[in-house]
Design an enzyme around this catalytic site. Structure first.
Site, PDB file in Angstrom:
ATOM      1  N   CYS A 186       0.832  -1.207   0.000  1.00 48.30           N
ATOM      2  CA  CYS A 186       0.000   0.000   0.000  1.00 48.30           C
ATOM      3  C   CYS A 186       0.870   1.262   0.000  1.00 48.30           C
ATOM      4  O   CYS A 186       0.698   2.151  -0.855  1.00 48.30           O
ATOM      5  CB  CYS A 186      -0.953  -0.021   1.185  1.00 48.30           C
TER       6      CYS A 186
HETATM    7  N1  NDP Z   1      -4.347  -4.063   5.026  1.00 49.74           N
HETATM    8  C1  NDP Z   1      -3.790  -3.379   4.033  1.00 49.74           C
HETATM    9  O1  NDP Z   1      -4.019  -2.170   3.898  1.00 49.74           O
HETATM   10  C2  NDP Z   1      -2.903  -4.063   3.065  1.00 49.74           C
HETATM   11  C3  NDP Z   1      -2.541  -5.374   3.189  1.00 49.74           C
HETATM   12  N2  NDP Z   1      -1.697  -5.962   2.281  1.00 49.74           N
HETATM   13  C4  NDP Z   1      -1.287  -7.350   2.425  1.00 49.74           C
HETATM   14  O2  NDP Z   1      -2.386  -8.191   2.109  1.00 49.74           O
HETATM   15  C5  NDP Z   1      -2.334  -9.369   2.910  1.00 49.74           C
HETATM   16  C6  NDP Z   1      -3.628  -9.470   3.705  1.00 49.74           C
HETATM   17  O3  NDP Z   1      -3.736  -8.315   4.501  1.00 49.74           O
HETATM   18  P1  NDP Z   1      -4.944  -8.033   5.486  1.00 49.74           P
HETATM   19  O4  NDP Z   1      -6.211  -8.425   4.834  1.00 49.74           O
HETATM   20  O5  NDP Z   1      -4.790  -6.674   5.998  1.00 49.74           O
HETATM   21  O6  NDP Z   1      -4.593  -9.077   6.635  1.00 49.74           O
HETATM   22  P2  NDP Z   1      -5.486  -9.566   7.824  1.00 49.74           P
HETATM   23  O7  NDP Z   1      -4.585  -9.797   8.962  1.00 49.74           O
HETATM   24  O8  NDP Z   1      -6.617  -8.631   7.995  1.00 49.74           O
HETATM   25  O9  NDP Z   1      -6.022 -10.966   7.274  1.00 49.74           O
HETATM   26  C7  NDP Z   1      -5.168 -12.000   6.887  1.00 49.74           C
HETATM   27  C8  NDP Z   1      -5.947 -13.306   6.814  1.00 49.74           C
HETATM   28  O10 NDP Z   1      -5.038 -14.371   6.540  1.00 49.74           O
HETATM   29  C9  NDP Z   1      -5.450 -15.546   7.217  1.00 49.74           C
HETATM   30  N3  NDP Z   1      -4.288 -16.176   7.858  1.00 49.74           N
HETATM   31  C10 NDP Z   1      -3.521 -15.671   8.819  1.00 49.74           C
HETATM   32  N4  NDP Z   1      -2.519 -16.530   9.127  1.00 49.74           N
HETATM   33  C11 NDP Z   1      -2.688 -17.594   8.353  1.00 49.74           C
HETATM   34  C12 NDP Z   1      -1.996 -18.809   8.210  1.00 49.74           C
HETATM   35  N5  NDP Z   1      -0.921 -19.097   8.945  1.00 49.74           N
HETATM   36  N6  NDP Z   1      -2.444 -19.698   7.285  1.00 49.74           N
HETATM   37  C13 NDP Z   1      -3.524 -19.412   6.545  1.00 49.74           C
HETATM   38  N7  NDP Z   1      -4.223 -18.271   6.654  1.00 49.74           N
HETATM   39  C14 NDP Z   1      -3.802 -17.371   7.538  1.00 49.74           C
HETATM   40  C15 NDP Z   1      -6.425 -15.135   8.286  1.00 49.74           C
HETATM   41  O11 NDP Z   1      -7.628 -15.753   8.017  1.00 49.74           O
HETATM   42  P3  NDP Z   1      -8.119 -17.125   8.661  1.00 49.74           P
HETATM   43  O12 NDP Z   1      -7.362 -17.394   9.925  1.00 49.74           O
HETATM   44  O13 NDP Z   1      -9.538 -16.892   8.888  1.00 49.74           O
HETATM   45  O14 NDP Z   1      -7.848 -18.137   7.589  1.00 49.74           O
HETATM   46  C16 NDP Z   1      -6.598 -13.627   8.139  1.00 49.74           C
HETATM   47  O15 NDP Z   1      -7.916 -13.249   8.105  1.00 49.74           O
HETATM   48  C17 NDP Z   1      -1.104  -9.236   3.810  1.00 49.74           C
HETATM   49  O16 NDP Z   1      -0.018  -9.893   3.240  1.00 49.74           O
HETATM   50  C18 NDP Z   1      -0.870  -7.739   3.829  1.00 49.74           C
HETATM   51  O17 NDP Z   1       0.444  -7.431   4.075  1.00 49.74           O
HETATM   52  C19 NDP Z   1      -1.239  -5.273   1.211  1.00 49.74           C
HETATM   53  C20 NDP Z   1      -1.570  -3.963   1.020  1.00 49.74           C
HETATM   54  C21 NDP Z   1      -2.420  -3.249   1.942  1.00 49.74           C
HETATM   55  C1  X2W Z   2      -0.474   0.745   9.098  1.00 47.68           C
HETATM   56  C2  X2W Z   2       0.383  -0.490   8.920  1.00 47.68           C
HETATM   57  O1  X2W Z   2       0.716  -1.152   9.882  1.00 47.68           O
HETATM   58  N1  X2W Z   2       0.732  -0.791   7.689  1.00 47.68           N
HETATM   59  C3  X2W Z   2       1.536  -1.961   7.371  1.00 47.68           C
HETATM   60  C4  X2W Z   2       1.763  -2.026   5.902  1.00 47.68           C
HETATM   61  C5  X2W Z   2       0.570  -2.454   5.136  1.00 47.68           C
HETATM   62  C6  X2W Z   2       0.737  -3.763   4.465  1.00 47.68           C
HETATM   63  O2  X2W Z   2      -0.039  -4.658   4.723  1.00 47.68           O
HETATM   64  O3  X2W Z   2       1.759  -3.918   3.643  1.00 47.68           O
HETATM   65  P1  X2W Z   2       2.400  -5.290   3.145  1.00 47.68           P
HETATM   66  O4  X2W Z   2       1.446  -5.928   2.251  1.00 47.68           O
HETATM   67  O5  X2W Z   2       3.619  -4.928   2.432  1.00 47.68           O
HETATM   68  O6  X2W Z   2       2.698  -6.132   4.352  1.00 47.68           O
HETATM   69  C7  X2W Z   2       2.909  -1.936   8.013  1.00 47.68           C
HETATM   70  O7  X2W Z   2       3.481  -0.871   8.192  1.00 47.68           O
HETATM   71  O8  X2W Z   2       3.444  -3.018   8.240  1.00 47.68           O
END
Ligand code: NDP
Ligand code: X2W
Length: 347
Positions: free
Chosen positions: A153
């Site tokens: 992001c």
């Molecule tokens: N939030 C953001 O703004 C952004 C996030 N990202 C990336 O996108 C990805 C998802 O982010 P986000 O939705 O925020 O993450 P969350 O923490 O909100 O959700 C991640 C999901 O992954 C599942 N999970 C966690 N651990 C495991 C595991 N060991 N095995 C299988 N499933 C697992 C969980 O679901 P369950 O346990 O129900 O299966 C959980 O709901 C991350 O890699 C993050 O860095 C990228 C850009 C922006």
């Molecule tokens: C506010 C906040 O905590 N932001 C996350 C980055 C967001 C993210 O999920 O990035 P990746 O997909 O690269 O892990 C952080 O700084 O780690």
């Protein structure tokens, strides 16, 4: 695309980006959501976990084990980094194209990944096939890709703020400072001491100073645009809001510059890129909230000889879920904007 609808699975949909993917994809005219997975909530209706989907998307959550039993066109991985890599290795020959929202395949090599993520990579072969999924820069590479590494992001907002100048090799070495602020959903759905209400409410602070893993992602992409290496000073901050990223990037340029030339460079670079909106005033995070837009506002400060480029995105959309949908559209020959026409939600 010959078929009526693309069959998709969302893996990790109990999280924030997974639920945003489900929202976008359930309204996408060319998509059928076949499966939504969660390990910790198997069997529950998706709408029980995310009540905003009540009566709209009530299908039961299943284990990721079920994914290989379906014939799918696309698998979205909304999983933490360090977890996605094993699923990519497992499903790489399944016939489905994979769009990984994590950082597992965004960097150039296993060595760089292991240094910045401080963990072992279990599927280093993936670096050779993964394409960095920033449509404004790499649409031609994304179209034939079978594995797309959806950008981070902060990197999305940071790269788009300065890409036009890097592409013209106008940035002075070691002059870039990126000051970035993110809403709390960037930290994922699981609460921690850092994201505790009373630590965040009416508070504002920097973190990851001089070492955040997004630094190298930004450096690799901006450096690559200019045909070399670059160093950036990147400092993220945690904002007490749900969603939104605001980047203020500062850089010195080589050669003559003025506001007219600067605006022209940005206008030319983004002329066929409808989701980057070149603004004539500083954008706020509410100008893009709930949408796929990245708003950019470049300013020339002749007193300090610096460009100040401001950009705003919704971290969960242009910073994650809508960018993933845009990548899917490109990979399957759909219109770029299919399913992504939302006007930002304001107030
Ligand atoms: N939030 C953001 O703004 C952004 C996030 N990202 C990336 O996108 C990805 C998802 O982010 P986000 O939705 O925020 O993450 P969350 O923490 O909100 O959700 C991640 C999901 O992954 C599942 N999970 C966690 N651990 C495991 C595991 N060991 N095995 C299988 N499933 C697992 C969980 O679901 P369950 O346990 O129900 O299966 C959980 O709901 C991350 O890699 C993050 O860095 C990228 C850009 C922006
Ligand atoms: C506010 C906040 O905590 N932001 C996350 C980055 C967001 C993210 O999920 O990035 P990746 O997909 O690269 O892990 C952080 O700084 O780690």
């Amino acid at each position: 695309m010959n078929k009526e609808k693309l069959k998709v699975a969302i893996v990790g949909a109990s999280g924030f980006t997974g639920s945003e993917l489900a929202r976008l994809l359930s309204d996408h005219p060319k998509v059928e959501i076949k499966m939504i997975t969660s390990e910790s909530h198997q069997g529950k209706p998706f709408s029980e976990l995310h009540p905003q989907f009540f009566d709209r998307l009530d299908i039961p959550l299943v284990s990721a084990e079920e994914v290989s039993k379906e014939e799918l066109d696309v698998i979205f991985l909304a999983l933490p980094h360090g977890v996605s890599m094993d699923f990519v290795a497992k499903w790489k020959d399944s016939g489905a194209k994979i769009i990984d929202l994590s950082g597992d395949f965004r960097l150039s090599t296993k060595e760089v990944y292991e240094e910045w993520y401080n963990k072992k990579h279990s599927y280093p072969e993936g670096f050779a096939t993964a394409v960095y999924g920033l449509p404004e820069l790499f649409s031609e590479k994304i179209k034939p890709a079978t594995l797309v590494a959806n950008p981070g992001c902060y990197p999305t907002a940071s790269i788009l703020s300065l890409a036009p100048l890097f592409a013209k090799q106008l940035i002075k070495e070691n002059s870039v400072i990126i000051d970035a602020k993110s809403g709390l959903t960037g930290a994922g759905i699981k609460a921690s001491a850092t994201t505790h209400f009373s630590n965040v409410n009416e508070n504002f602070k920097a973190y990851g100073i001089a070492g955040h893993r997004h630094t190298i992602e930004i450096e690799e992409q901006l450096g690559g645009l200019a045909g070399g290496q670059t160093a950036v000073q990147f400092t993220p901050h945690l904002l007490p809001v749900d969603r939104g990223i605001l980047v203020t990037a500062y850089a010195q340029v080589s050669g003559e510059m003025d506001q007219e030339r600067l605006t022209e460079i940005y206008r030319d670079f983004y002329k066929d890129k409808p989701f980057v909106r070149l603004r004539n005033q500083a954008p706020g995070i509410k100008d893009v909230r709930g949408s796929h837009y990245c708003d950019v506002f470049p300013v020339w400060d002749k007193r300090t000889n610096r460009v100040i480029a401001i950009s705003a995105i919704d971290n969960l959309l242009k910073g994650a879920a809508s960018q993933a949908v845009h990548n899917m559209n490109l990979m399957f020959g759909l219109e770029d904007a299919e399913g992504l026409a939302q006007i930002p939600l304001k107030p």
